[in-house]
Design a protein around this motif. Structure first.
Motif, mmCIF file in Angstrom:
data_model
loop_
_atom_site.group_PDB
_atom_site.id
_atom_site.type_symbol
_atom_site.label_atom_id
_atom_site.label_comp_id
_atom_site.label_asym_id
_atom_site.label_seq_id
_atom_site.Cartn_x
_atom_site.Cartn_y
_atom_site.Cartn_z
ATOM 1 N N LEU A 270 0.832 -1.199 0.000
ATOM 2 C CA LEU A 270 0.000 0.000 0.000
ATOM 3 C C LEU A 270 0.873 1.258 0.000
ATOM 4 O O LEU A 270 0.569 2.234 -0.704
ATOM 5 N N ASN A 271 1.964 1.234 0.751
ATOM 6 C CA ASN A 271 2.867 2.380 0.763
ATOM 7 C C ASN A 271 3.446 2.640 -0.624
ATOM 8 O O ASN A 271 3.605 3.797 -1.045
ATOM 9 N N THR A 272 3.762 1.568 -1.347
ATOM 10 C CA THR A 272 4.282 1.720 -2.707
ATOM 11 C C THR A 272 3.235 2.342 -3.620
ATOM 12 O O THR A 272 3.542 3.220 -4.433
ATOM 13 N N LEU A 273 1.994 1.913 -3.486
ATOM 14 C CA LEU A 273 0.928 2.477 -4.296
ATOM 15 C C LEU A 273 0.732 3.962 -4.001
ATOM 16 O O LEU A 273 0.510 4.766 -4.911
ATOM 17 N N VAL A 274 0.810 4.310 -2.726
ATOM 18 C CA VAL A 274 0.673 5.721 -2.355
ATOM 19 C C VAL A 274 1.773 6.547 -3.005
ATOM 20 O O VAL A 274 1.521 7.621 -3.571
ATOM 21 N N THR B 96 9.690 2.542 -15.376
ATOM 22 C CA THR B 96 9.726 1.584 -14.267
ATOM 23 C C THR B 96 8.841 2.054 -13.120
ATOM 24 O O THR B 96 8.088 1.266 -12.526
ATOM 25 N N GLU B 97 8.895 3.330 -12.798
ATOM 26 C CA GLU B 97 8.069 3.873 -11.718
ATOM 27 C C GLU B 97 6.588 3.794 -12.056
ATOM 28 O O GLU B 97 5.754 3.555 -11.183
ATOM 29 N N ARG B 98 6.256 3.993 -13.334
ATOM 30 C CA ARG B 98 4.854 3.941 -13.737
ATOM 31 C C ARG B 98 4.263 2.555 -13.488
ATOM 32 O O ARG B 98 3.098 2.425 -13.098
ATOM 33 N N PHE B 99 5.044 1.502 -13.718
ATOM 34 C CA PHE B 99 4.526 0.143 -13.581
ATOM 35 C C PHE B 99 4.716 -0.433 -12.185
ATOM 36 O O PHE B 99 4.130 -1.460 -11.859
ATOM 37 N N THR C 156 3.415 5.843 -5.712
ATOM 38 C CA THR C 156 3.201 5.893 -7.161
ATOM 39 C C THR C 156 2.150 6.933 -7.526
ATOM 40 O O THR C 156 2.312 7.696 -8.484
ATOM 41 N N VAL C 157 1.069 6.981 -6.767
ATOM 42 C CA VAL C 157 0.022 7.978 -7.031
ATOM 43 C C VAL C 157 0.565 9.381 -6.815
ATOM 44 O O VAL C 157 0.279 10.299 -7.610
ATOM 45 N N GLU C 158 1.345 9.561 -5.765
ATOM 46 C CA GLU C 158 1.929 10.881 -5.515
ATOM 47 C C GLU C 158 2.835 11.314 -6.672
ATOM 48 O O GLU C 158 2.796 12.473 -7.117
ATOM 49 N N LYS C 159 3.643 10.375 -7.179
ATOM 50 C CA LYS C 159 4.532 10.701 -8.297
ATOM 51 C C LYS C 159 3.730 10.988 -9.571
ATOM 52 O O LYS C 159 4.091 11.853 -10.365
ATOM 53 N N THR C 160 2.640 10.260 -9.745
ATOM 54 C CA THR C 160 1.794 10.479 -10.926
ATOM 55 C C THR C 160 1.185 11.877 -10.886
ATOM 56 O O THR C 160 1.157 12.588 -11.900
ATOM 57 N N THR D 37 3.824 14.369 -11.639
ATOM 58 C CA THR D 37 4.161 14.356 -13.068
ATOM 59 C C THR D 37 3.114 15.103 -13.879
ATOM 60 O O THR D 37 3.438 15.881 -14.786
ATOM 61 N N LEU D 38 1.833 14.886 -13.563
ATOM 62 C CA LEU D 38 0.760 15.575 -14.279
ATOM 63 C C LEU D 38 0.823 17.088 -14.062
ATOM 64 O O LEU D 38 0.443 17.870 -14.936
ATOM 65 N N ARG D 39 1.322 17.487 -12.915
ATOM 66 C CA ARG D 39 1.451 18.920 -12.629
ATOM 67 C C ARG D 39 2.722 19.523 -13.223
ATOM 68 O O ARG D 39 2.910 20.732 -13.199
ATOM 69 N N GLY D 40 3.600 18.655 -13.746
ATOM 70 C CA GLY D 40 4.844 19.141 -14.312
ATOM 71 C C GLY D 40 5.954 19.317 -13.305
ATOM 72 O O GLY D 40 7.009 19.883 -13.616
ATOM 73 N N ASP D 41 5.754 18.794 -12.089
ATOM 74 C CA ASP D 41 6.755 18.942 -11.037
ATOM 75 C C ASP D 41 7.692 17.740 -10.952
ATOM 76 O O ASP D 41 8.655 17.760 -10.170
#
Length: 341
Positions: free
Chosen positions: A177-181, A200-203, A183-187, A190-194
Motif C-alpha cells: 500500500l505504501n508503494t501504491l501511495v 519503471t516507476e509507472r509500472f 506511485t500515485v503521488e509521483k503520478t 508528473t501531471l502537474r509538471g513537477d
C-alpha cells in the motif's frame, strides 16, 4: 412486536448492572430494544462473495470470498479482564464494530454458539467474545468462514503461530500500500509538471497492486499450504518484472481466454484436440511467467486446474469468459496435456 414489549418496571429491572469494555455508559433508549428484537427474529443472509481474477500463483489459490469485517475487537482478553456480564447481541455487535445480522450468520456457520437466557435472548460470554475476535481477525486476513471454523475447532490449532502468519501477511500488504501511495503521488506530481516518472516507476504501482490483490484474496491460504518462501518468491517475481515482461504477461493472459473460447467452441470442442492442446500449452506458459521456471510442473498445473473447477468463483471467471462449462473443459484439456508430458 406487541408480544416482545415489556412493562416500564420490567424494563427498569432489566437494565445491565455492569459497564465493562463493551458498555457505552448507558443503554440507548430504543437501539437495544430494536437489537434484541432483531436478535430473536432476524434471519441471517449469506453474504455474496466478490469475484476474483485467478492470478495463477504457485499457491494453488482457492478464492476466499472475503467480505472483510470492520474493526476486529482489539483484544480477546477484554471481557475477561473487566469482568463484564455476558453481552447481548446488540451490545457485542456495537463493541466489535459489526452487526447483529453478522453474529447470526457466524452462528449459522457454526462459528459462534451463544447461550440463551430465560427469555430466549442470546447471551455471549467471555469465551464467545474471544472466539468472535479470532473469527473477525481471520476473516479480515482473507480466510473463508468454513476454513475458519475448521481451524478454530482443530485441537492442534496454534493461535500464536496463526497470528504470526497473519501479521506477516498484513505487513506485506502495508508495504504494498505504501508503494501504491508513492506511485500515485509521483503520478500527480508528473501531471502537474513537477516530476518526470520513469517507465519503471509507472509500472511499479501496478505490479504492487497485483501482488496486493493476490495476497488479500489468497495470501492466508497460500502461505499455510505452500509456505511463506514459495509465496514470497512468486510475489518477488511479479515485482521484478520489467515493463515489457509485465505487458507480455498481461497480454498472454488475454490470449489464453481467447484460445479458451476458440477451443471450447460453445461446448462442441474436444479437450484432447489440437486447439485444446494449444490452450493447455499456452496456459502453462502463462503460469510459468507467474511461478518461474523452477516452480512449474505438470502435476502442479493439473492440480491448479482441478482447483478451478472445485471453486465456484474460478468457475464463474472462466465460464463468464467462454461460456458455461468452459472451466471444466479447461481442466480436462490441461489434464490431458499434462498426462502426455
Amino acid at each position: 412486536m406487541a408480544g416482545e414489549q415489556k412493562t416500564g418496571a420490567a424494563r427498569k429491572a432489566s437494565k445491565p448492572r455492569h459497564r465493562g469494555a463493551g458498555a457505552t455508559g448507558r443503554n440507548t433508549p430504543s437501539g437495544n430494544r430494536r437489537a434484541e428484537t432483531a436478535d430473536r427474529h432476524a434471519t441471517p443472509r449469506d453474504q455474496a462473495a466478490p469475484g476474483s481474477h485467478p492470478t495463477g500463483t504457485p499457491s494453488d489459490p482457492h478464492p476466499t470470498g472475503t467480505a472483510s469485517e470492520p474493526h476486529p475487537i482489539a483484544a480477546s482478553s477484554g471481557p475477561r479482564s473487566t469482568g463484564a456480564a455476558p453481552y447481548t447481541a446488540g451490545a457485542l455487535a456495537a463493541l466489535a464494530g459489526t452487526t447483529v445480522r453478522a453474529l447470526h450468520h457466524y452462528e449459522a456457520e457454526g462459528l459462534l454458539s451463544p447461550a440463551r437466557d430465560a427469555s430466549g435472548y442470546r447471551r455471549y460470554d467471555a469465551d464467545q467474545v474471544a472466539r468472535l475476535q479470532q473469527v473477525m481477525l481471520l476473516r479480515a486476513c482473507g480466510m473463508p468462514l468454513a476454513d475458519i471454523r475448521a481451524l478454530l475447532d482443530d485441537p492442534a490449532y496454534d493461535q500464536i503461530a496463526a497470528m504470526q502468519r497473519h501479521l506477516a501477511t498484513l505487513r506485506t500488504q502495508q508495504e504494498q500500500l505504501n508503494t501504491l501511495v508513492r506511485t500515485v503521488e509521483k503520478t500527480i506530481a508528473t501531471l502537474r509538471g513537477d516530476y518526470d516518472m520513469t517507465d519503471t516507476e509507472r509500472f511499479e504501482g501496478l505490479k504492487r497492486q497485483a501482488v496486493d490483490d493476490n495476497e488479500r484474496a489468497y495470501g492466508t491460504e497460500a502461505r499455510e499450504r505452500w509456505g511463506d518462501k514459495a509465496v514470497d518468491a512468486a510475489n518477488e517475481r511479479t515485482l521484478g518484472l520489467t515493463p515489457e515482461e509485465w505487458a507480455d504477461r498481461e497480454a498472454l493472459g488475454e490470449t489464453v481466454l481467447d484460445q479458451l473460447r476458440r477451443a471450447f467452441a460453445d461446448g462442441a470442442g474436444d479437450p484432447t484436440g489440437p486447439e485444446a492442446r494449444a490452450l493447455a500449452e499456452m496456459h502453462g506458459r502463462w503460469l510459468t511467467l507467474h511461478w518461474g521456471e523452477g516452480a512449474y510442473s505438470p502435476a502442479a498445473h493439473a492440480s491448479l486446474a482441478d482447483a478451478y473447477v472445485a471453486d465456484a468463483r474460478f468457475t464463474r471467471y472462466y465460464d463468464d469468459a467462454a461460456g458455461p462449462g468452459a472451466t471444466a473443459f479447461l481442466r480436462d484439456a490441461i489434464a490431458a496435456w499434462c498426462a502426455g508430458r
